[in-house]
Write a protein that holds these residues in place. Structure first.
Motif, PDB file in Angstrom:
ATOM      1  N   THR A 113     -25.561   5.255  67.775  1.00 24.73           N
ATOM      2  CA  THR A 113     -26.418   4.205  68.318  1.00 24.73           C
ATOM      3  C   THR A 113     -27.729   4.821  68.785  1.00 24.73           C
ATOM      4  OG1 THR A 113     -25.573   4.422  70.582  1.00 24.73           O
ATOM      5  CG2 THR A 113     -24.409   2.899  69.104  1.00 24.73           C
ATOM      6  N   GLU A 114     -28.752   3.972  68.839  1.00 26.24           N
ATOM      7  CA  GLU A 114     -30.070   4.410  69.297  1.00 26.24           C
ATOM      8  C   GLU A 114     -30.687   3.272  70.102  1.00 26.24           C
ATOM      9  OE1 GLU A 114     -34.501   4.788  67.407  1.00 26.24           O
ATOM     10  OE2 GLU A 114     -32.789   5.235  66.113  1.00 26.24           O
ATOM     11  N   LYS A 115     -31.177   3.587  71.303  1.00 23.21           N
ATOM     12  CA  LYS A 115     -31.763   2.556  72.153  1.00 23.21           C
ATOM     13  C   LYS A 115     -32.921   3.136  72.946  1.00 23.21           C
ATOM     14  CE  LYS A 115     -30.608  -1.093  75.449  1.00 23.21           C
ATOM     15  NZ  LYS A 115     -29.533  -1.780  76.212  1.00 23.21           N
ATOM     16  N   ALA A 116     -33.992   2.348  73.075  1.00 28.24           N
ATOM     17  CA  ALA A 116     -35.183   2.793  73.788  1.00 28.24           C
ATOM     18  C   ALA A 116     -34.922   2.880  75.287  1.00 28.24           C
ATOM     19  CB  ALA A 116     -36.336   1.829  73.523  1.00 28.24           C
ATOM     20  N   SER A 117     -35.503   3.890  75.909  1.00 25.65           N
ATOM     21  CA  SER A 117     -35.490   4.024  77.364  1.00 25.65           C
ATOM     22  C   SER A 117     -36.930   4.012  77.841  1.00 25.65           C
ATOM     23  CB  SER A 117     -34.810   5.332  77.794  1.00 25.65           C
ATOM     24  OG  SER A 117     -35.043   5.586  79.167  1.00 25.65           O
ATOM     25  N   ASN A 174     -39.375   7.034  78.524  1.00 26.21           N
ATOM     26  CA  ASN A 174     -40.239   6.969  77.345  1.00 26.21           C
ATOM     27  C   ASN A 174     -39.655   7.748  76.171  1.00 26.21           C
ATOM     28  OD1 ASN A 174     -42.536   5.963  76.023  1.00 26.21           O
ATOM     29  ND2 ASN A 174     -43.664   7.861  76.355  1.00 26.21           N
ATOM     30  N   THR A 175     -38.385   7.522  75.930  1.00 25.79           N
ATOM     31  CA  THR A 175     -37.715   8.172  74.806  1.00 25.79           C
ATOM     32  C   THR A 175     -36.621   7.246  74.297  1.00 25.79           C
ATOM     33  OG1 THR A 175     -36.649  10.215  74.069  1.00 25.79           O
ATOM     34  CG2 THR A 175     -36.017   9.376  76.234  1.00 25.79           C
ATOM     35  N   GLY A 226     -26.130  12.072  71.329  1.00 24.09           N
ATOM     36  CA  GLY A 226     -26.718  12.452  70.048  1.00 24.09           C
ATOM     37  C   GLY A 226     -28.064  13.125  70.160  1.00 24.09           C
ATOM     38  N   GLY A 227     -28.590  13.277  71.394  1.00 21.46           N
ATOM     39  CA  GLY A 227     -29.893  13.915  71.566  1.00 21.46           C
ATOM     40  C   GLY A 227     -31.033  12.985  71.201  1.00 21.46           C
ATOM     41  N   ALA A 228     -32.249  13.454  71.412  1.00 20.50           N
ATOM     42  CA  ALA A 228     -33.424  12.675  71.020  1.00 20.50           C
ATOM     43  C   ALA A 228     -33.483  12.619  69.495  1.00 20.50           C
ATOM     44  CB  ALA A 228     -34.696  13.305  71.570  1.00 20.50           C
ATOM     45  N   PRO A 229     -33.746  11.453  68.921  1.00 17.36           N
ATOM     46  CA  PRO A 229     -33.701  11.348  67.456  1.00 17.36           C
ATOM     47  C   PRO A 229     -34.768  12.190  66.777  1.00 17.36           C
ATOM     48  CG  PRO A 229     -34.600   9.338  68.440  1.00 17.36           C
ATOM     49  CD  PRO A 229     -34.075  10.173  69.565  1.00 17.36           C
ATOM     50  N   LEU A 230     -34.387  12.783  65.658  1.00 19.58           N
ATOM     51  CA  LEU A 230     -35.337  13.508  64.821  1.00 19.58           C
ATOM     52  C   LEU A 230     -36.134  12.493  64.007  1.00 19.58           C
ATOM     53  CD1 LEU A 230     -32.942  16.320  63.583  1.00 19.58           C
ATOM     54  CD2 LEU A 230     -34.592  16.445  65.456  1.00 19.58           C
ATOM     55  N   ARG A 231     -37.406  12.805  63.753  1.00 16.12           N
ATOM     56  CA  ARG A 231     -38.294  11.840  63.111  1.00 16.12           C
ATOM     57  C   ARG A 231     -39.046  12.461  61.947  1.00 16.12           C
ATOM     58  NH1 ARG A 231     -38.911   7.272  65.941  1.00 16.12           N
ATOM     59  NH2 ARG A 231     -38.052   7.261  68.043  1.00 16.12           N
ATOM     60  N   GLU A 232     -39.427  11.582  61.017  1.00 17.20           N
ATOM     61  CA  GLU A 232     -40.390  11.983  60.001  1.00 17.20           C
ATOM     62  C   GLU A 232     -41.719  12.245  60.704  1.00 17.20           C
ATOM     63  OE1 GLU A 232     -40.736   8.990  57.037  1.00 17.20           O
ATOM     64  OE2 GLU A 232     -39.101   9.791  55.821  1.00 17.20           O
ATOM     65  N   PHE A 235     -43.836   5.153  67.887  1.00 14.77           N
ATOM     66  CA  PHE A 235     -42.422   5.242  68.235  1.00 14.77           C
ATOM     67  C   PHE A 235     -42.164   5.396  69.727  1.00 14.77           C
ATOM     68  CE2 PHE A 235     -43.891   9.511  67.138  1.00 14.77           C
ATOM     69  CZ  PHE A 235     -43.475  10.268  68.213  1.00 14.77           C
ATOM     70  N   GLN A 236     -43.140   5.773  70.534  1.00 13.49           N
ATOM     71  CA  GLN A 236     -42.884   5.925  71.957  1.00 13.49           C
ATOM     72  C   GLN A 236     -42.643   4.549  72.586  1.00 13.49           C
ATOM     73  OE1 GLN A 236     -45.415   8.746  74.130  1.00 13.49           O
ATOM     74  NE2 GLN A 236     -46.304   9.329  72.159  1.00 13.49           N
ATOM     75  N   PRO A 237     -41.543   4.375  73.320  1.00 12.44           N
ATOM     76  CA  PRO A 237     -41.198   3.045  73.837  1.00 12.44           C
ATOM     77  C   PRO A 237     -42.295   2.389  74.673  1.00 12.44           C
ATOM     78  CG  PRO A 237     -39.303   4.484  73.988  1.00 12.44           C
ATOM     79  CD  PRO A 237     -40.447   5.348  73.562  1.00 12.44           C
TER      80      PRO A 237
END
Length: 728
Positions: free
Chosen positions: A78-82, A86-87, A109-115, A671-673
């Motif tokens: 899962t992935e959800k904004a905080s 701000n992550t 799962g740590g901070a998501p890796l991004r393109e 991408f920053q919340p």
């Protein structure tokens, strides 16, 4: 009845009920009380909305499902904004496929890796241990990217690779006793390279991202880092990203890691280059794990004149990698369809493939093709996305002998996890973390798939969030965004225009799908967007569903280009908001050292250097269309791109035709919340201001409205045209 009508009715009822207690306050005073109550409600902050921008931002995304070896469990992330930090928070879960228990959270799962260039979250594939006790995955935690493993029973997680370099890829050994992983340059080597550039000066060549800062100007894997071009169009990465892979192996019982000889490195996945040269270049390849058969997607045989690629692909199977005689799927679902994912059903002769139906608004279906019998059977007919990820629509579902596990999402249905029985094709919901939002969307801002044709007979589709007009004599304004409308539509492609929020606030919102064919000719490719907008506005206005004189438009990337093109070649748009660049001389200059850029620009935009192709530049660049850009424009740009748009953005700001905001450390898709929420809310304010004449009374927004009121005053003065003419 609209929300405003319902509120007025409730308030009026309360006023009438109070009259007896107040000794009959009279009709005039009653109306005053009612209007005061309505005014107080309308002035309430955005957070009081049912579908607020923050609720859309904080949707829980799902992805990367993988089924356990015994077929009884699925792991997913899962992935959800905080906003507070701000992550994004990610977590790994395990759940039984029979849904007899809720999901069990097993690891961070740590901070998501991004393109690096797009800002999109990268897929995070995981592997089960053969005994089903452990889940292995790559994660960025404690400032480094490593392979971790989590116990499937939730008893704990541990870092497996403790390397001086970030892990790029990993493969679990067949018996689960070893783990092989690859790394590039060490983190200290990358830092040293950055410091050397700082101290010795940055040598300007084709690898330097001139539109960004030269030293640690971008967020890469969570830190301020220097980026470079990697060669393909706008693909970027950190310094030393081109360092070759170094493979290592770790003993999972002792934890000891050692270098792996080059001869022992894992074989790379099959690519089109591994197949016979006389075959067309395969777009996707899937090899069975137990024999040599290979399923492939080959380019369709027919490509219309002016198209970059064939519109369709052919599904086929090869007996082995050396064969050049494919056996094609001949079933109707395989014929002239948009086939994306392909994968083998384990232990069977069946290839599962996903079809995207553009006539149904890009809805996805999954079929099974038995390569021995030739039989094609339907498995899933979804109303929207049905894939392995909401963010990456072309990631396959997880598959076992008996089950599929997929992420289901549609325009007004946020992501949920579903399991499909491959024998009966019965679907069940496993996990629905966004259920409350799903119900509120259905009650407040449901989407409607609409179809229409332009004057050339081209058919378009779109997802319409219809505003509840409080007065049938005055239909609502319309906002449109153009490009693609896949899955759950928070804010169209790039998630910048909260469609459901706009509809709740009285502005109908429409996401338009571009025609799937990709025309090489720039004018033909971009003018389809103008035609789509003009034709749908005419159609909806004729039906009394929208006010055709109040139309907003926004877009990202190709959608941004189409928005500015539409403004320059039509008077249908009243106000616009764009987030990406269009071609300008500065854009060309800052990228002109790169052969890949020059080649693509000539092929897809028909542009050489400005002095080389001046007529084409005058035809397509907004720099030469300033006098045509009469609608007010809001620019909300990423720091990595905004400099290349200043050729037209600054003159428009000077003319009071535009307002601009730039977001630091942002890539093509923000991408920053906190930035995402600011963009959402400002876009709502912008279109409510220009299309409804509404201003949010929040004191913090006073400055933005001061600028916008000045733009409105300048546009209404007799001197406005004169200023535009002399460029002041």
């Amino acid at each position: 009845m609209s929300w405003l009508d319902r509120l007025a009715a409730r308030t009026a009822g309360r006023v009438r009920a109070c009259r007896g207690h107040l000794g009959g306050i009279g009709e005039r005073h009653g109306r005053r009380v009612l209007m005061l109550a309505l005014a107080m409600f309308v002035a309430m902050p955005v957070s009081a909305q049912v579908i607020s921008p923050r609720r859309l931002l904080e949707v829980t995304d799902l992805g990367n499902p993988v089924i356990s070896p015994d077929g009884a469990y699925v792991a997913f992330r899962t992935e959800k904004a905080s906003l507070a930090r701000n992550t994004y928070d990610t977590a790994w879960y395990v759940q039984r496929l029979d849904a007899t228990a809720p999901p069990l959270r097993i690891a961070d799962g740590g901070a998501p890796l991004r393109e690096y260039v797009s800002g999109l979250v990268l897929p995070s594939p995981a592997e089960w241990s053969p005994d089903g006790h452990w889940l292995y995955y790559r994660a960025r935690l404690n400032g480094r990217v490593a392979v971790w493993r989590a116990a499937a029973d939730g008893s704990g997680a541990q870092e497996i690779t403790s390397d001086a370099a970030d892990v790029r890829d990993f493969v679990l050994g067949e018996r689960g006793l070893t783990l092989t992983y690859s790394v590039g340059a060490t983190r200290s080597e990358v830092l040293a390279a950055e410091e050397q550039d700082y101290n010795q000066g940055v040598h300007i060549d084709e690898s330097v991202v001139l539109a960004a800062g030269l030293f640690r100007s971008s967020k890469i894997d969570g830190r301020a880092a220097t980026q470079q071009f990697l060669g393909d169009w706008f693909s970027t990465g950190p310094l030393l990203a081109k360092a070759p892979d170094r493979w290592k192996v770790v003993d999972l019982q002792t934890g000891i890691a050692k270098d792996l000889p080059k001869a022992d490195k894992p074989p790379h996945p099959l690519t089109a280059a591994d197949l016979p040269a006389d075959l067309p270049a395969a777009r996707k390849i899937a090899q069975t794990p137990h024999d040599s058969r290979i399923a492939v997607l080959l380019p369709g045989k027919h490509k219309a004149k002016g198209q970059l690629l064939s519109l369709y692909v052919d599904l086929a199977v090869l007996p082995n990698r050396h064969s050049s005689h494919p056996v094609f799927c001949t079933g109707e679902p395989c014929h002239e369809k948009h086939i994306g994912d392909i994968q083998w059903r384990p232990g069977s002769d069946e290839v599962l493939f996903t079809v995207t139906d553009y006539d149904k608004g890009r809805a996805q279906s999954i079929y099974g093709w038995n390569v021995r019998t030739g039989v094609v059977r339907p498995i899933v007919m979804a109303e929207g996305l049905f894939s392995g990820s909401q963010r990456y629509w072309d990631i396959p579902c997880a598959v076992s002998t008996a089950s599929l596990v997929c992420v289901a999402a549609a325009a007004d249905h946020p992501p949920r996890l579903e399991v499909v029985d491959l024998r009966s094709t019965r679907r069940r919901i496993l996990f629905a973390p966004n259920r409350r939002l799903d119900l509120d969307m259905a009650a407040t801002a449901p989407a409607e798939l609409i179809r229409w044709k332009d004057e050339q007979g081209r058919e378009f589709t779109g997802q319409l969030f219809q505003a509840r007009a409080s007065d049938a004599r005055h239909p609502p304004p319309l906002f449109v965004t153009f490009y693609t409308c896949d899955g759950f539509l928070r804010g169209g492609l790039g998630d910048e225009w909260p469609l459901a929020t706009l509809a709740e606030q009285g502005i109908s919102a429409l996401c338009i799908n571009a025609i799937p064919e990709f025309r090489i000719d720039f004018v033909a490719r971009h003018d389809q967007g103008r035609a789509a907008v003009e034709s749908v506005v005419k159609r909806l206005a004729a039906k009394g569903r929208i006010d055709g004189s109040r139309v907003g438009m926004g877009g990202l990337s190709y959608g941004s280009e189409v928005t500015l093109w539409t403004l320059a070649h039509s008077d249908v748009v009243t106000a616009a908001s764009v987030s990406s660049i269009s071609p300008t001389p500065t854009y060309y200059l800052l990228n002109s050292l790169r052969p890949a850029f020059r080649s693509n620009l000539r092929k897809l935009w028909q542009l050489g250097a400005p002095a080389e192709t001046p007529a084409q530049w005058r035809k397509i660049s907004p720099v030469y269309h300033l006098d045509r850009l009469r609608a007010p424009i809001l620019f909300q740009m990423p720091e990595q791109e905004y400099r290349m748009a200043l050729d037209y953005a600054l003159p428009l700001i000077r003319r009071h035709k535009a307002d601009a905001y730039v977001f630091p450390d942002e890539a093509h898709i923000k991408f920053q919340p906190r930035h995402k929420l600011a963009v959402y809310e400002r876009n709502v304010d912008w279109f409510r201001f220009w299309l409804q004449g509404y201003e949010d009374p929040a004191p913090a927004k006073a400055d933005q409205y001061r600028v916008w009121r000045e733009m409105k005053r300048a546009d209404s003065t007799p001197q406005a045209d004169a200023r535009a003419a002399d460029g002041s």
